[in-house]
Design a protein around this motif. Structure first.
Motif: not given
Lengths: 205, 205, 205
Positions: A97-98, A101-102, A156-157, A160, A164, A170-171, A173-175, A177-178
């Motif tokens: 979904d993400y 959605l993004y 996963y680490r 991440l 970063f 930033a935006l 990264v947020m997407k 990351r979800d």
């Protein structure tokens, strides 16, 4: 050491196998989604269907556990096993979904490794569910699922750290990351399933 | 009003005390990590060790609860208590991991206050576990843990307000927030432990 | 097929009704907070009061379940129902807290639709709790709550897409997302309450 009346209702094993089979489909759909040029809308629809089938299996298990006098193992454990299988599917579906959605096009390299872990966990879990009935030789299953979860945790680490490292705003990264977080949640949920199976086996033995 | 056969297996109290002792180590390691020039890699390794010891204690509890005919209190409550102690350690370890993963050098002032709350909760919990056996005079314990959780909650909100006050860029906010959130989760998890102890005591009384 | 002794303690229904009543207050406060020029500090205080009343109801339920020999339905289910009602309030209060903490003035359009869903779920849940006693005609309740959760889920995704459409800077996205996520959590928690009610009814029938 619970008293055991016969006959024990064995439909549960079929329903758990069904539920785990949906997770195999879900992990395959995740893998397809990562292929360039894949029809993501279609994949999302198929994922939604797999989730619905999973919900139906879960509901069938809940109704049966409540209407059956003698269950093959503790009612509470049957609930927990069913809902933990459910949690895997929810996380897989949320990841897809993400992405839609993004409108995420290029997903960062490394995600396919996490999905690969998920596929291996799904296959192993689906093979194992029918073997719950015998309640034997299940240790290899939960050991391997836990090993895969550790692999997934490292991946996963790394993801991440990559998100970063400054190459994404930033935006973005947020997407991303979800998406990655949902994959990690699905991998953890498979471990949770294995932990519940372990507890059931220990109780029965 | 459960029937009570003797002898009751009392190893559980030792295992809970062990598990809580690991949390004292974990909270101490968190405090060390905040000291400038601390060897964070070494601290992360020690934290990982503490977590492994915690996992072993938890597994020992689960195996024992499943193989013991008469448990000192309800099986479900023993599970819940063991896994809630586990949750504290997982959150503590995740906090340390994020600090290393993101190579966070200067952590914002205020974090040490959250860690201080964690240390006090850990010490109090470790003192209390052996006293579970007597099932008496435990009220002060859960009242103080809940009070500390409220303190921690205020500190957490202040930290969030600080992170978002404009002095950090968005990526930095995300990184620091990951750390702070894990500390908050650990503080909440200690309250959850206390709530379970309260329920056990109420049941037994 | 549990044996049923009379009299069954029926205070539970009143306490569940009280707890659900607090959620009606909470959803109303959320709606007020969205009105321009509302006194948000005052609303936050009232929300805190509602949460305290909720905690008291939950504690009363826990103490009663532990001191009552014959409960109207399984102890575990009573715990789960009480704490899931609690979860709704916690999420509602967290949403209000974030708005104040981040001093968010103009909230993006669309949030009021999520709050509207919450109000409808709260009203329906409050009407339903007293009817738990009869254990009849509750299916419409959980079907409608699940329908509302699906509506809420769509609204949540639309909000996320809006937050990430480029018209907000990253810090603002993070702040607004915290609020929206709590609303989504509250909507999900209402569905969780309904699922527990469904399971109780299926068991009893």
């Amino acid at each position: 050491m619970r008293l055991r009346f016969t006959p024990v209702d064995t439909t549960f094993y079929d329903l758990f196998a069904q539920s785990a089979g949906n997770l195999v489909d879900g992990s395959r759909l995740l893998a397809e989604m990562l292929v360039d040029g894949s029809d993501r809308a279609a994949i999302a629809r198929q994922m939604k269907d797999a989730e619905h089938r999973g919900d139906e299996a879960t509901h069938a298990i809940v109704r049966r556990v409540n209407s059956t006098f003698v269950t093959p193992f503790d009612r509470e454990d049957i609930y927990r096993l069913a809902s933990s299988l459910d949690d895997v599917m929810d996380a897989m579906e949320a990841a897809v979904d993400y992405v839609l959605l993004y409108e995420l096009d290029g997903l960062p390299e490394g995600i396919e490794d996490m999905v690969d872990v998920l596929q291996r966990q799904a296959d192993l879990t689906a093979e194992t569910m029918p073997r719950l009935r015998a309640m034997r030789d299940l240790e290899d299953y939960w050991i391997e699922i836990n090993r895969l979860e550790n692999v997934g945790d490292q991946l996963y680490r790394k993801m991440l750290a990559k998100l970063f490292n400054g190459s994404y705003d930033a935006l973005q990264v947020m997407k991303l990351r979800d998406v990655v977080e949902q994959l990690e949640d699905a991998i953890d949920a498979f471990e949770h399933v294995a932990n519940i199976v372990e507890q059931i086996v220990v109780k029965e033995s």
